[in-house]
Design a protein around this motif. Structure first.
Motif, PDB file in Angstrom:
ATOM      1  N   ARG A  23     -20.645  -2.874  47.097  1.00 45.74           N
ATOM      2  CA  ARG A  23     -19.819  -2.662  45.902  1.00 45.74           C
ATOM      3  C   ARG A  23     -18.505  -1.958  46.262  1.00 45.74           C
ATOM      4  NH1 ARG A  23     -21.694  -0.247  40.117  1.00 45.74           N
ATOM      5  NH2 ARG A  23     -19.675  -0.616  39.195  1.00 45.74           N
ATOM      6  N   GLU A  24     -18.526  -1.156  47.306  1.00 50.00           N
ATOM      7  CA  GLU A  24     -17.322  -0.464  47.773  1.00 50.00           C
ATOM      8  C   GLU A  24     -16.497  -1.312  48.742  1.00 50.00           C
ATOM      9  OE1 GLU A  24     -16.059   2.424  46.687  1.00 50.00           O
ATOM     10  OE2 GLU A  24     -17.692   2.442  45.219  1.00 50.00           O
ATOM     11  N   GLY A  25     -16.961  -2.544  48.986  1.00 50.22           N
ATOM     12  CA  GLY A  25     -16.180  -3.468  49.798  1.00 50.22           C
ATOM     13  C   GLY A  25     -16.586  -3.587  51.250  1.00 50.22           C
ATOM     14  N   PHE A  26     -17.692  -2.977  51.621  1.00 52.64           N
ATOM     15  CA  PHE A  26     -18.158  -3.076  53.002  1.00 52.64           C
ATOM     16  C   PHE A  26     -19.065  -4.278  53.177  1.00 52.64           C
ATOM     17  CE2 PHE A  26     -17.372   1.468  52.354  1.00 52.64           C
ATOM     18  CZ  PHE A  26     -16.516   1.720  53.410  1.00 52.64           C
ATOM     19  N   GLU A  27     -19.079  -4.780  54.388  1.00 45.30           N
ATOM     20  CA  GLU A  27     -20.031  -5.811  54.772  1.00 45.30           C
ATOM     21  C   GLU A  27     -21.235  -5.067  55.350  1.00 45.30           C
ATOM     22  OE1 GLU A  27     -19.864  -9.680  57.677  1.00 45.30           O
ATOM     23  OE2 GLU A  27     -18.004  -8.707  57.076  1.00 45.30           O
ATOM     24  N   VAL A  28     -22.458  -5.466  54.989  1.00 39.45           N
ATOM     25  CA  VAL A  28     -23.648  -4.723  55.401  1.00 39.45           C
ATOM     26  C   VAL A  28     -24.681  -5.666  56.005  1.00 39.45           C
ATOM     27  CG1 VAL A  28     -25.542  -3.233  54.646  1.00 39.45           C
ATOM     28  CG2 VAL A  28     -23.295  -3.033  53.552  1.00 39.45           C
ATOM     29  N   GLU A  29     -25.210  -5.259  57.151  1.00 39.91           N
ATOM     30  CA  GLU A  29     -26.366  -5.904  57.759  1.00 39.91           C
ATOM     31  C   GLU A  29     -27.449  -4.840  57.801  1.00 39.91           C
ATOM     32  OE1 GLU A  29     -26.998  -9.021  58.910  1.00 39.91           O
ATOM     33  OE2 GLU A  29     -25.033  -9.676  58.211  1.00 39.91           O
ATOM     34  N   ALA A  30     -28.680  -5.199  57.477  1.00 39.89           N
ATOM     35  CA  ALA A  30     -29.768  -4.226  57.460  1.00 39.89           C
ATOM     36  C   ALA A  30     -30.909  -4.689  58.351  1.00 39.89           C
ATOM     37  CB  ALA A  30     -30.268  -4.023  56.036  1.00 39.89           C
ATOM     38  N   VAL A  31     -31.490  -3.738  59.076  1.00 38.78           N
ATOM     39  CA  VAL A  31     -32.684  -3.983  59.875  1.00 38.78           C
ATOM     40  C   VAL A  31     -33.668  -2.851  59.607  1.00 38.78           C
ATOM     41  CG1 VAL A  31     -31.501  -5.309  61.671  1.00 38.78           C
ATOM     42  CG2 VAL A  31     -31.742  -2.837  61.926  1.00 38.78           C
ATOM     43  N   ALA A  32     -34.950  -3.085  59.929  1.00 40.59           N
ATOM     44  CA  ALA A  32     -35.990  -2.137  59.542  1.00 40.59           C
ATOM     45  C   ALA A  32     -36.635  -1.377  60.696  1.00 40.59           C
ATOM     46  CB  ALA A  32     -37.074  -2.868  58.751  1.00 40.59           C
ATOM     47  N   ASP A  33     -36.173  -1.592  61.926  1.00 41.93           N
ATOM     48  CA  ASP A  33     -36.780  -0.862  63.039  1.00 41.93           C
ATOM     49  C   ASP A  33     -35.765  -0.637  64.152  1.00 41.93           C
ATOM     50  OD1 ASP A  33     -37.119  -3.080  65.172  1.00 41.93           O
ATOM     51  OD2 ASP A  33     -38.039  -3.959  63.394  1.00 41.93           O
ATOM     52  N   GLY A  34     -36.128   0.235  65.073  1.00 36.61           N
ATOM     53  CA  GLY A  34     -35.219   0.640  66.129  1.00 36.61           C
ATOM     54  C   GLY A  34     -34.856  -0.447  67.116  1.00 36.61           C
ATOM     55  N   ILE A  35     -35.828  -1.223  67.539  1.00 33.60           N
ATOM     56  CA  ILE A  35     -35.553  -2.303  68.497  1.00 33.60           C
ATOM     57  C   ILE A  35     -34.590  -3.321  67.891  1.00 33.60           C
ATOM     58  CG2 ILE A  35     -36.584  -4.177  69.852  1.00 33.60           C
ATOM     59  CD1 ILE A  35     -37.205  -1.320  70.903  1.00 33.60           C
ATOM     60  N   SER A  36     -34.807  -3.667  66.639  1.00 25.04           N
ATOM     61  CA  SER A  36     -33.895  -4.593  65.954  1.00 25.04           C
ATOM     62  C   SER A  36     -32.497  -3.995  65.836  1.00 25.04           C
ATOM     63  CB  SER A  36     -34.420  -4.937  64.561  1.00 25.04           C
ATOM     64  OG  SER A  36     -35.649  -5.608  64.643  1.00 25.04           O
TER      65      SER A  36
END
Length: 74
Positions: A23-36
């Motif tokens: 919403r603030e204009g950033f592109e976001v990628e999300a992962v759920a663990d450290g290795i990823s």
């Protein structure tokens, strides 16, 4: 547009932060663990990493150490 890598294993937190950051204009990628997270930094080269300390496989602190050792300028 800045790319943020969000690393958290709790879906509610990930969803909330992703929504707010986009919403603030950033592109976001999300992962759920450290290795990823480590793999994602190598492949997508984010501008910023938001890192949870308590991850299911390796701690966020260890992820940070490995990233810094691989790329001292991070």
């Amino acid at each position: 547009m800045a790319l943020i890598l969000l690393v958290d294993d709790e879906q509610l937190i990930t969803d909330s932060l992703t929504y707010s950051l986009k919403r603030e204009g950033f592109e976001v990628e999300a992962v759920a663990d450290g290795i990823s997270a480590i793999k994602a930094v190598e492949t997508i080269k984010p501008d910023l990493v938001v890192l949870d300390l308590m991850l299911p496989d390796i701690s966020g602190l260890e992820v940070c150490r490995r990233l810094r050792a691989a790329r001292p300028r991070l």
